[in-house]
Design an enzyme around this catalytic site. Structure first.
Site, mmCIF file in Angstrom:
data_model
loop_
_atom_site.group_PDB
_atom_site.id
_atom_site.type_symbol
_atom_site.label_atom_id
_atom_site.label_comp_id
_atom_site.label_asym_id
_atom_site.label_seq_id
_atom_site.Cartn_x
_atom_site.Cartn_y
_atom_site.Cartn_z
ATOM 1 N N LYS A 57 30.653 44.250 35.665
ATOM 2 C CA LYS A 57 31.357 44.108 34.388
ATOM 3 C C LYS A 57 30.468 44.485 33.199
ATOM 4 O O LYS A 57 30.934 45.129 32.253
ATOM 5 C CB LYS A 57 31.866 42.676 34.244
ATOM 6 C CG LYS A 57 33.020 42.382 35.213
ATOM 7 C CD LYS A 57 33.284 40.906 35.338
ATOM 8 C CE LYS A 57 34.494 40.636 36.213
ATOM 9 N NZ LYS A 57 34.625 39.225 36.595
ATOM 10 N N GLY A 85 41.790 35.002 38.148
ATOM 11 C CA GLY A 85 43.027 34.352 38.593
ATOM 12 C C GLY A 85 44.124 35.385 38.717
ATOM 13 O O GLY A 85 44.165 36.349 37.937
ATOM 14 N N LYS A 142 36.943 46.850 39.900
ATOM 15 C CA LYS A 142 35.726 47.096 39.117
ATOM 16 C C LYS A 142 34.857 48.211 39.682
ATOM 17 O O LYS A 142 34.130 48.878 38.941
ATOM 18 C CB LYS A 142 34.914 45.791 39.048
ATOM 19 C CG LYS A 142 35.595 44.754 38.185
ATOM 20 C CD LYS A 142 35.282 43.347 38.597
ATOM 21 C CE LYS A 142 36.211 42.881 39.668
ATOM 22 N NZ LYS A 142 36.197 41.437 39.937
ATOM 23 N N GLU A 163 36.078 36.877 44.643
ATOM 24 C CA GLU A 163 36.309 38.180 45.266
ATOM 25 C C GLU A 163 36.624 37.975 46.749
ATOM 26 O O GLU A 163 36.319 36.925 47.318
ATOM 27 C CB GLU A 163 35.052 39.049 45.155
ATOM 28 C CG GLU A 163 34.685 39.434 43.742
ATOM 29 C CD GLU A 163 35.800 40.198 43.049
ATOM 30 O OE1 GLU A 163 36.129 41.313 43.462
ATOM 31 O OE2 GLU A 163 36.365 39.646 42.080
ATOM 32 N N THR A 175 43.523 47.396 45.002
ATOM 33 C CA THR A 175 42.846 47.104 46.271
ATOM 34 C C THR A 175 41.578 46.280 45.985
ATOM 35 O O THR A 175 41.100 46.252 44.852
ATOM 36 C CB THR A 175 42.450 48.405 47.006
ATOM 37 O OG1 THR A 175 41.599 49.169 46.153
ATOM 38 C CG2 THR A 175 43.663 49.224 47.398
ATOM 39 N N ASP A 202 29.270 40.861 40.655
ATOM 40 C CA ASP A 202 30.529 41.024 39.920
ATOM 41 C C ASP A 202 30.243 41.076 38.410
ATOM 42 O O ASP A 202 30.746 41.961 37.701
ATOM 43 C CB ASP A 202 31.475 39.865 40.274
ATOM 44 C CG ASP A 202 32.765 39.925 39.491
ATOM 45 O OD1 ASP A 202 33.634 40.736 39.871
ATOM 46 O OD2 ASP A 202 32.900 39.187 38.501
ATOM 47 N N VAL A 225 37.401 43.436 33.248
ATOM 48 C CA VAL A 225 36.468 42.502 32.593
ATOM 49 C C VAL A 225 37.272 41.424 31.875
ATOM 50 O O VAL A 225 38.193 41.738 31.112
ATOM 51 C CB VAL A 225 35.551 43.237 31.576
ATOM 52 C CG1 VAL A 225 34.548 42.271 30.965
ATOM 53 C CG2 VAL A 225 34.814 44.403 32.236
ATOM 54 N N GLU A 259 41.925 47.284 31.675
ATOM 55 C CA GLU A 259 41.706 46.024 30.940
ATOM 56 C C GLU A 259 41.301 44.870 31.853
ATOM 57 O O GLU A 259 40.457 44.055 31.524
ATOM 58 C CB GLU A 259 42.988 45.667 30.163
ATOM 59 C CG GLU A 259 42.886 44.449 29.269
ATOM 60 C CD GLU A 259 41.918 44.651 28.098
ATOM 61 O OE1 GLU A 259 40.777 44.156 28.212
ATOM 62 O OE2 GLU A 259 42.297 45.284 27.106
HETATM 63 N N1 HSE Z 1 35.831 37.212 41.106
HETATM 64 C C1 HSE Z 1 35.980 37.533 39.719
HETATM 65 C C2 HSE Z 1 35.532 36.352 38.884
HETATM 66 C C3 HSE Z 1 37.417 37.883 39.469
HETATM 67 O O1 HSE Z 1 35.384 35.269 39.443
HETATM 68 O O2 HSE Z 1 35.310 36.505 37.685
HETATM 69 C C4 HSE Z 1 37.697 38.464 38.121
HETATM 70 O O3 HSE Z 1 37.076 39.714 37.954
#
Ligand code: HSE
Length: 340
Positions: free
Chosen positions: A223, A320, A125, A208, A96, A219, A152, A149
């Site tokens: 991470k 991606g 995340k 996102e 989700t 984001d 990140v 996995e």
């Molecule tokens: N929106 C995130 C990025 C997706 O651009 O890195 C991957 O976590």
């Protein structure tokens, strides 16, 4: 292995494509033949198919934006919890959209699945940044795996590298962890406007659902917290970490920097010290001689420092649908191999 997919957006579709393409090789090489027995998505509906879904039909339903219920037993009214319970799956794949503030609805789905003794794989995340250690403990208590996995660097292996390839504590990590902003900065250097570059990142499925999380650095923050806690052994919450995104950078500044021997990058870092683990996220004007300055487009990179290896740098696609789908498949394969 029977899979229940909760969330069937870009990453879900990407996962199905990778499974479809590499299924024959996985079966031949590892005797690994996962079946998707349920899919639930708040927008696309639900399908329950204990005999396993045909991947071509599942892909077509996604492309044609059709109700998943057309593929088998289903319906609009079912909740994710009912689907997890009724699916008969051994593994719940939670895909989700990320909510970095609450971790929901994923955190609830994951707790429910682990308590029901189902393995969980997620690319979300929020729950890992907010409750990673608690969820790992719950998995352990129930004798199942919790793997993440894809949270990140998408499908570029990091956690499996740390889990299986390293035999000493990591003392520092530093890298580029957001594909969208790295893509935007690279495009801006080439003369595109910020808005054009962001639209392109959204079209390619990098950003996102709410791209504010990318461009404001949240984001990358999630991470680095995941890495700080899961790889460096820290106990950070997202609010503990100073964070700045790229929205304060001007297009002329980004465009001009390489001519002056620099490049703007959104850098995330976590360090283990005697006092504990700290982390930070923010834009940095790196000299072109810094290896991170050479990482362009949607690529991400992370340097891990540990004794006696010094520094190891992993570079690979960081966002991606299919590359993130690959992370899901790698986690599922890890569970399969552990069970044998
Ligand atoms: N929106 C995130 C990025 C997706 O651009 O890195 C991957 O976590």
């Amino acid at each position: 292995m029977k899979l229940c997919l909760i969330g069937y957006g870009n990453v879900g579709y990407g996962f199905v494509q990778v499974l479809w393409r590499h299924g024959p090789w996985l079966r031949e090489r590892f005797g690994f033949a996962p079946q998707i027995v349920a899919v639930h998505d708040v927008r696309r509906g639900t399908v329950l198919a204990p005999e396993g879904l045909d991947l071509e039909a599942l892909s077509r339903a996604w492309l044609e934006n059709r109700d998943l219920g057309e593929l088998g037993r289903g319906g609009k009214g079912l909740t994710a919890f009912t689907v997890i319970e009724e699916s008969g799956a051994d593994v719940v794949v939670e895909l989700t959209p990320t909510d970095l503030r609450t971790g929901e609805p994923a955190a609830g789905h994951i707790r429910f699945a682990l308590a029901a003794k189902k393995h969980v794989v997620t690319t979300n995340k929020g729950p890992v940044a907010l409750y990673g250690k608690e969820l790992l403990a719950l998995a352990e208590e129930n004798g199942v795996c919790f793997r993440f996995e894809g949270t990140v660097m998408a499908g570029t292996p990091l956690f499996s590298l740390a889990e299986f390839g390293l035999a000493a504590p990591v003392r520092r990590v530093r890298g580029i962890l957001n594909g969208t902003t790295n893509f935007i900065l690279t495009q801006m250097e080439a003369g595109k406007t910020y808005e054009e570059a962001l639209r392109e990142a959204q079209r390619l499925g990098y950003a996102e659902t709410d791209p504010t999380a990318d461009v404001e650095g949240l984001d990358a923050l999630a991470k680095i917290v995941i890495l700080a806690n899961m790889v460096l052994g820290g106990d950070l919450r997202p609010n503990d970490v100073p964070c700045q995104g790229i929205t304060g950078l001007s297009a002329p500044e980004v465009h001009r920097a390489p001519k002056e021997g620099y490049r703007w990058k959104l850098v995330a870092e976590a360090v283990r010290t005697e006092e504990g683990v700290w982390a930070k996220v923010g834009p940095e004007r790196l000299p072109l001689s810094d290896p991170l300055a050479q990482v362009g487009g949607v690529l991400n990179a992370l340097t891990l420092e540990l004794d006696p290896l010094g520094a190891i740098t992993v570079v690979g696609p960081g966002a991606g649908p299919e590359v993130t789908g690959h992370a899901v498949l790698a986690d599922l394969l890890a569970i399969h191999r552990k069970q044998r």
